[in-house]
Design an enzyme around this catalytic site. Sequence first.
Site, short mmCIF file in Angstrom:
data_model
loop_
_atom_site.label_atom_id
_atom_site.label_comp_id
_atom_site.label_asym_id
_atom_site.label_seq_id
_atom_site.Cartn_x
_atom_site.Cartn_y
_atom_site.Cartn_z
CG ASP A 44 -2.14 0.80 1.12
OD1 ASP A 44 -2.05 1.93 0.60
OD2 ASP A 44 -3.22 0.33 1.55
CB THR A 86 -6.43 2.26 -0.48
OG1 THR A 86 -5.28 2.98 -0.06
CG2 THR A 86 -6.33 0.85 0.04
CE LYS A 168 -4.75 1.46 4.52
NZ LYS A 168 -4.47 2.32 3.34
NE ARG A 170 -9.08 1.76 1.83
CZ ARG A 170 -8.96 2.33 3.02
NH1 ARG A 170 -9.78 1.97 4.01
NH2 ARG A 170 -8.05 3.26 3.26
CG ASP A 310 -1.71 4.30 2.70
OD1 ASP A 310 -1.38 4.94 1.69
OD2 ASP A 310 -2.72 4.56 3.37
CG HIS A 358 -2.28 4.55 -3.69
ND1 HIS A 358 -1.36 5.10 -2.83
CD2 HIS A 358 -3.20 3.95 -2.90
CE1 HIS A 358 -1.74 4.86 -1.58
NE2 HIS A 358 -2.84 4.15 -1.59
ZN LIG Z 1 -3.23 6.18 1.37
#
Ligand SMILES: [Zn+2]
Length: 549
Positions: A44, A86, A168, A170, A310, A358
Amino acid sequence: MLKLLLSSVLIVLSFSVPAQTTTAKRSPVNAPERPKLVVGIVVDQMRWDYLYRYYDRYAANGGFKRMLGQGFTCENTFIPYTPTYTACGHTCVYTGSVPAIHGITGNSWWDNRKLASVYCTEDKSVKTVGSTTRAGEMSPLNMLVTNICDELRLATNFRSKVIGIAIKDRGAILPAGHSANAAYWYDSKTGNWITSTWYMNELPKWVQDFNARKLPDTYYAKGWSTLYPINTYVQSTSDKKDYEGKRFGSDQPGFPYDLNKYVGKDYGMINSTPWGNTMTVELAKAAVTNEQLGADNITDFLAVSFSSPDYIGHNFGPNSIEAEDNYLRLDKDLADLFTFLDNKVGKGQYLVFLTADHAVAHVPGFMEENKLPGRILNDGFKKEVKQLLKDKFGSDQLISSFANNQVHLNHPLIDSLRIDVKALKQWLVKYLEKQPGITRVFTFDELMTIPLPEKIRSMVANGYFPSRCGDIQLILEPGWMEGGKTGTTHGSWNPHDSHIPLVFYGWNVKPGKTNRETYMTDIAPTVAAMLRIQMPSGSVGAVIEEVAK
Ligand SMILES: [Zn+2]
């Protein structure tokens, strides 16, 4: 006549070519050959340049050098849509599709039918499994297409096992797909790994046992100090910068971080340390062992996402010692996972891809300090515009949301007040265009006709799903972002957010690299081609021939 001749030549060619290749070296018994296990790894917020920025610092036997040295790397892989967030990224990697088709238009979006903000994986019809909080009321329901894990399940009549793992929700749910055996994510309130009734009604014994180990407390007791002496972090700024967030309290502006105060208390803090990656690898290894992933000839899929980079990146930024140390430690965690898989599944028996959902922009304060372009957007206009709309059009409620750099108009109210929506949009575009840091403003009605670089036009179009998107799109100047005085973010079309690593390693992968432009959408169709399974239902990507041959 010539046309007829040509088409018959084409027919002959199209029949003869596959016939030759299929007889060449397919074993008659066990065709199609497949790996025992596919391991999808999403880091991430990993920028592509981290592969080389810290290259000299990665261990000779570490994860990154193993992948780059023995695997195939696609050096110019881009995200083909906006916003680069994300949920969209994880979905795109695994579906080969774009938000305009799969419907995941942000981590959250304003839904024009429900007239409410929707979180990507929220699902009120399911319950948490594994804790007493609501962190498990999640499922892949909002993702409107199949993904590569679903297709693997379909191809084997659901005999393949699929498990998704990430801190996370997701990052675990969207990669694992609709038909996964399980997705596990981390409940920051309780420190438990949990799932939802979408998948099962009770946690397996091995996950319960894993939770009982209370690993976060063990990690907190160790704290976070740099892996190597701090003066060797020459690729990063000095440790204490005003534009870095103080994640572990204002009393701790830099290394070493004492995390003892969180033992038994704040289970969310582990997310912002490299221990989040270590814990994720520990759960992944436990899943392989206890669910016997890769143990037989029916291909299984382990989808792992590392969320901590992230959290660390947002807070400290890409030029921090924290970011560098995170990647040096992740390198070791990856090596640990690969060594484990060598022993458990067998070297060459599993296929790995590593990519990112990303990347990220530099911290605006760092850019300003170094006279580089990129600043914090003053979002005061969001308040101001409401008052101006009241004066001009009669209501301060005409905008429903500013989600994902788009303006959502309140259409029911606009209709009931009989406001000329075209005039309203034109006025808004003119007003927003004047704001410092906003480079382009346009309505989606004019997206395909206004002068705009083709790259930006197609990325915006690929992100546009009408019932989950707004009326007006804002494009910020490169390096500009919304946010506070510290930290950084992502979401834009620019290469700092959209250029991601993509490395394949293991089963049937020959070492090599390409500088050809490839896309996040190519990953799922490439894996599908390698496994000889159907590509996902919304896939628009192309097979990366160099990897799949
Ligand atoms: Zn982020």
